[in-house]
Design an enzyme around this catalytic site. Structure first.
Site, mmCIF file in Angstrom:
data_model
loop_
_atom_site.group_PDB
_atom_site.id
_atom_site.type_symbol
_atom_site.label_atom_id
_atom_site.label_comp_id
_atom_site.label_asym_id
_atom_site.label_seq_id
_atom_site.Cartn_x
_atom_site.Cartn_y
_atom_site.Cartn_z
ATOM 1 C CE1 TYR A 157 -3.358 40.593 17.563
ATOM 2 C CE2 TYR A 157 -1.430 39.751 16.412
ATOM 3 C CZ TYR A 157 -2.035 40.203 17.578
ATOM 4 O OH TYR A 157 -1.314 40.267 18.749
ATOM 5 C CB SER A 185 2.008 41.878 17.953
ATOM 6 O OG SER A 185 2.311 40.573 17.483
HETATM 7 N N1 LIG Z 1 -0.560 36.672 24.016
HETATM 8 C C1 LIG Z 1 0.329 36.888 23.077
HETATM 9 O O1 LIG Z 1 1.077 35.974 22.694
HETATM 10 C C2 LIG Z 1 0.481 38.247 22.457
HETATM 11 C C3 LIG Z 1 1.543 38.448 21.570
HETATM 12 C C4 LIG Z 1 1.715 39.693 20.981
HETATM 13 C C5 LIG Z 1 0.851 40.738 21.288
HETATM 14 N N2 LIG Z 1 -0.178 40.537 22.153
HETATM 15 C C6 LIG Z 1 -1.055 41.675 22.409
HETATM 16 O O2 LIG Z 1 -1.202 41.880 23.798
HETATM 17 C C7 LIG Z 1 -2.504 42.409 24.073
HETATM 18 C C8 LIG Z 1 -3.186 41.544 25.130
HETATM 19 O O3 LIG Z 1 -3.217 40.216 24.664
HETATM 20 P P1 LIG Z 1 -3.591 38.988 25.617
HETATM 21 O O4 LIG Z 1 -2.868 37.815 25.089
HETATM 22 O O5 LIG Z 1 -3.449 39.374 27.048
HETATM 23 O O6 LIG Z 1 -5.134 38.837 25.211
HETATM 24 P P2 LIG Z 1 -6.387 38.258 26.069
HETATM 25 O O7 LIG Z 1 -7.364 37.811 25.034
HETATM 26 O O8 LIG Z 1 -5.916 37.304 27.106
HETATM 27 O O9 LIG Z 1 -6.933 39.577 26.804
HETATM 28 C C9 LIG Z 1 -7.443 40.660 26.054
HETATM 29 C C10 LIG Z 1 -8.335 41.508 26.931
HETATM 30 O O10 LIG Z 1 -8.837 42.592 26.113
HETATM 31 C C11 LIG Z 1 -10.235 42.725 26.392
HETATM 32 N N3 LIG Z 1 -10.912 43.353 25.241
HETATM 33 C C12 LIG Z 1 -11.265 42.762 24.060
HETATM 34 N N4 LIG Z 1 -11.916 43.654 23.291
HETATM 35 C C13 LIG Z 1 -11.969 44.819 23.985
HETATM 36 C C14 LIG Z 1 -12.510 46.107 23.703
HETATM 37 N N5 LIG Z 1 -13.158 46.353 22.551
HETATM 38 N N6 LIG Z 1 -12.376 47.084 24.631
HETATM 39 C C15 LIG Z 1 -11.739 46.829 25.812
HETATM 40 N N7 LIG Z 1 -11.222 45.622 26.133
HETATM 41 C C16 LIG Z 1 -11.340 44.634 25.224
HETATM 42 C C17 LIG Z 1 -10.713 41.303 26.650
HETATM 43 O O11 LIG Z 1 -11.962 41.281 27.333
HETATM 44 C C18 LIG Z 1 -9.553 40.753 27.480
HETATM 45 O O12 LIG Z 1 -9.735 41.026 28.849
HETATM 46 C C19 LIG Z 1 -3.250 42.435 22.730
HETATM 47 O O13 LIG Z 1 -3.176 43.722 22.167
HETATM 48 C C20 LIG Z 1 -2.471 41.447 21.887
HETATM 49 O O14 LIG Z 1 -2.551 41.714 20.515
HETATM 50 C C21 LIG Z 1 -0.385 39.302 22.740
#
Ligand SMILES: NC(=O)c1ccc[n+]([C@@H]2O[C@H](COP(=O)([O-])OP(=O)(O)OC[C@H]3O[C@@H](n4cnc5c(N)ncnc54)[C@H](O)[C@@H]3O)[C@@H](O)[C@H]2O)c1
Length: 263
Positions: free
Chosen positions: A158, A145
């Site tokens: 985080y 991130s």
């Molecule tokens: N959305 C953003 O703006 C953003 C920005 C920077 C980084 N990220 C990173 O991208 C990744 C995905 O984010 P997203 O926005 O798609 O999130 P999201 O919440 O939409 O999806 C996350 C998924 O991870 C699963 N999950 C949660 N805990 C888990 C575990 N212990 N074991 C296995 N699966 C698990 C959830 O069930 C879900 O399906 C994350 O690592 C997040 O930090 C997202």
């Protein structure tokens, strides 16, 4: 198709960025294992993606060593190999510094950071053995991130987890480089997923985000999937230990930019 016949495990791929990566990889010819804790969403993702290619679901809490061991075993059982691992599963727990609970700190770190270590180690053991037997080296991609670099005061665990992921990416890359296994990370900015939904539904919060986003829009999950497809492909054959920030220009920005339709 750059991932033809490759086998990829993607954690947290039941929705959001992970799902977009799974879809892109299936479209690029890979056999994909979706690993998640949300079985209903995971199964529904598989039902969707089965229409375009080979995909399966495995329940796996990435913070649990036995779940991770089972994930690799099930993948080898189904497809006989693992060429690509995408450590995407992640959670956010917001709390003011003075109020943050120890359990919440541990939970975020154990999923976002320790989970990445556990999955990487389990998959790398298979990848190294394969290389020693004359096979092709695989590759690992960590979903970091911009918060690996930028801090938010009420998202302490985080930000700490993503900062740690930066060093985990580098150390794992160095450890596996002699085997030809590449390890990189992607650092998304603000991407339109459930994780961002609460912010996006609040105009003030949305404007705060856009005032720090020179490209004047949030990103789409498919735009992160495109970076993952590059890192997984032979086009990235000399790239390792890097984090590629796909953030609409946020990290280079000092000060703020004007938000065109701000109230
Ligand atoms: N959305 C953003 O703006 C953003 C920005 C920077 C980084 N990220 C990173 O991208 C990744 C995905 O984010 P997203 O926005 O798609 O999130 P999201 O919440 O939409 O999806 C996350 C998924 O991870 C699963 N999950 C949660 N805990 C888990 C575990 N212990 N074991 C296995 N699966 C698990 C959830 O069930 C879900 O399906 C994350 O690592 C997040 O930090 C997202």
């Amino acid at each position: 198709m750059s991932l033809e016949n490759k086998v990829a495990i993607i954690t947290g791929a039941a929705r959001g960025i992970g799902y977009a990566v799974a879809k892109r990889f299936v479209m690029d010819g890979a056999k994909v294992v979706i690993a998640d804790v949300d079985d209903e969403a995971g199964q529904s993702a598989v039902d969707d993606l089965k229409k375009i290619g080979e995909v399966t679901y495995v329940h796996c809490n990435v913070a649990e060593r036995l779940d991770v061991r089972n994930l690799v075993a099930e993948t080898l059982n189904a497809y006989g190999d693992v060429d690509v691992l995408v450590n995407n599963a992640g959670i956010v727990v917001g709390a003011d510094f003075l109020e943050l609970e120890e359990d919440d700190f541990d939970r975020v770190l154990s999923i976002n950071l320790k989970g990445t270590f556990l999955c990487s180690q389990a998959v790398a053991r298979h990848m190294v053995e394969k290389v020693q037997n004359g096979g092709e080296p695989g590759t690992i991609i960590n979903m970091s991130s911009i918060n690996a670099v930028l801090a938010i005061p009420n998202q302490i665990p985080y930000c700490v987890s993503k900062g740690g992921m930066s060093q985990l990416t580098k150390t794992t890359a160095l450890a596996l480089a002699p085997h030809g296994i590449r390890v990189n990370a992607i650092g998304p900015g603000s991407i339109m997923t459930d994780m961002l939904a609460s912010v996006n539904n609040d105009p003030a919060a949305r404007n705060r985000i856009l005032s720090r986003t020179p490209m004047e829009r949030v990103g789409e999950p498919s735009e992160i999937a495109g970076v993952a497809a590059f890192l997984a492909s032979p086009d990235a054959s000399y790239v390792t230990g890097q984090t590629i920030y796909a953030d609409g220009g946020r990290l280079p920005l000092n000060y703020t930019v004007a938000v065109p339709d701000a109230d």
